[in-house]
Design an enzyme around this catalytic site. Structure first.
Site: not given
Length: 462
Positions: A321, A346
């Site tokens: 992320s 991600k």
């Protein structure tokens, strides 16, 4: 100032470990927390169900809702006979599962409390971090948080915990100790400790709201290099200010280069990653996001960089992320050399909402792209220098977390070699993909018959 990975802050909730570590790894690049719904909805299971439906209907990135008739789903949900919140929670989770996105998920009140503590970077506790002595199975203090009740009471690294609230601590796990010590701000706790030069003594502490260190740093002399080693554990709301302090302090100590360790960092707040990228990057794009309406938002450097010294970033399959946003920005702008293994992959952004009964909802609202416009979702970012750890080395890291960032750490040693021989990255940034192509990529991904994320393996967590 280095922090062992497997230690746990004793507080109202566990920041790392167990099921919540896996949850965190999947969870966040989050732009904001929403306001909670009106209090009149509280304790009304059917109203809670509709509250969740409305948020997903307004925000979920896939306008086709994974081929689920979302209007019909509302009628189905509202026709349910919910005797209690537990039944409503089950219906909500089942409905969200049909969207095919593991990052859009419902959190019960206790789980949501953990998540908000992580993103805020604050916890209720006394501010001591514990570890278990492998030889004696005793609990001992690793260190204390600055300005915490534990530090003010004179608790020191190396103190052994004998009793917690008059209960013997011998053979307690860290999780069991946490259960004993957790509580609300302002409540009391007693600890009986032992110290070599003091013997057995007792301290009475008042639990407080504590800012948890997301950034830990130190100066390491590596032959003729004076290296600033920075470990970033979480992109919390305090991470940027802590990083700024770290860079400033290391600069005053005249370091000649930096190693930024993002291994195992599961992500956090989108804006924290942008702010930290700007501390290292003088110019260039950092990240762009595209929502379900095709809205394209760009974040770039703004001329506020704090250092231009050589930089190496350490990553692994647990770097996700916000870690990937920072890594991608610094790599693709030729600002840093990346060492380690391919990151998690991600590429989505979540908005986190507080619901009327204290539970929470995370909804995927956008996709993000590094400066090149490359889709990293389920692919990750490949390092410039690939170096994996053997099973034996991984086991050693687990048993001896203090070796991270030392000469017993192969990936750190390679980072030092890079600083000595290649003071700057040699990456040539590819031409960015047009926004239209990125939007088409988003649409095609959301229309896949079997979305890749449904079978994407979860990496080991810390």
């Amino acid at each position: 100032m280095n922090k062992p990975i497997k230690s746990v802050w004793l507080s109202q909730s566990v920041l790392w470990g167990g099921a919540f570590a896996a949850m965190t790894l999947q969870a966040l690049v989050t732009p904001a927390l929403s306001e909670s719904a009106p209090q009149t909805l509280q304790d009304n299971p059917r109203a809670l169900v509709d509250e969740v439906w409305q948020i997903v209907n307004n925000e979920f990135v896939d306008r086709g809702f994974n081929r689920v008739d979302w209007q019909e789903k509302r009628q189905e949900l509202l026709s349910g006979d919910y005797v209690n919140s537990k039944q409503a929670y089950k219906a909500i989770r089942q409905a969200l599962k049909e969207l095919g996105d593991p990052y859009t998920r419902f959190l019960a009140p206790e789980d949501f409390s953990v998540l908000t503590s992580q993103t805020s970077g604050e916890l209720s506790g006394v501010g001591v971090r514990l570890a278990v002595d492998k030889r004696t199975s005793s609990l001992y203090v690793v260190d204390t948080v600055k300005n915490s009740p534990a530090m003010e009471a004179g608790i020191k690294s190396g103190d052994r915990i004998i009793r917690i609230n008059d209960k013997p601590a011998a053979l307690m796990t860290i999780e069991q100790a946490q259960e004993e010590i957790k509580g609300e701000v302002g409540t009391q706790i007693s600890l009986q400790l032992s110290r070599k030069d003091k013997g057995v003594f007792q301290v009475n502490l008042t639990r407080a709201q504590i800012e948890i260190a997301s950034v830990n740093y130190s100066v390491k002399q590596e032959d003729n290099l004076k290296v600033g080693y920075i470990r970033l554990d979480e992109f919390s709301s305090h991470a940027a200010e802590q990083m700024k302090e770290a860079i400033s302090d290391l600069g005053k100590q005249k370091v000649t280069g930096y190693v930024l360790d993002l291994r195992g960092n599961p992500g956090g707040l989108l804006f924290a990653s942008v702010d930290i990228a700007r501390m290292f990057l003088k110019q260039g794009e950092i990240v762009s996001t595209i929502d379900r309406r095709g809205g394209d938002r760009h974040f770039s450097a703004n001329g506020t960089a704090l250092t231009d010294l050589p930089l190496v970033i350490l990553v692994n399959e647990g770097s996700a992320s916000a870690s990937e946003i920072l890594t991608g920005a610094l790599k693709e702008n030729a600002r840093a050399t990346v060492v380690g293994t391919t990151t998690y992959g991600k590429g989505t952004v979540q908005s986190v909402h507080s619901l009327s009964d204290g539970s929470g909802l995370a909804v995927t609202i956008a996709r993000y792209y590094p400066p090149s416009g490359t889709d990293i979702n389920h692919k990750g970012i490949k390092p410039d220098v690939y170096l994996d750890l053997s099973m034996e080395e991984q086991l050693q890291f687990k048993n001896e977390p203090d070796i991270m960032g030392s000469n017993a750490d192969p990936q750190y040693k390679r980072a030092i070699t890079v600083l000595k021989t290649h003071p700057s990255a040699k990456f040539v940034r590819p031409e960015p993909k047009p926004v239209g192509l990125r939007w088409e990529n988003l649409r095609e991904t959301m229309k896949e018959e079997n979305p890749r994320w449904q079978s994407s393996p979860k990496p080991e967590t810390r």
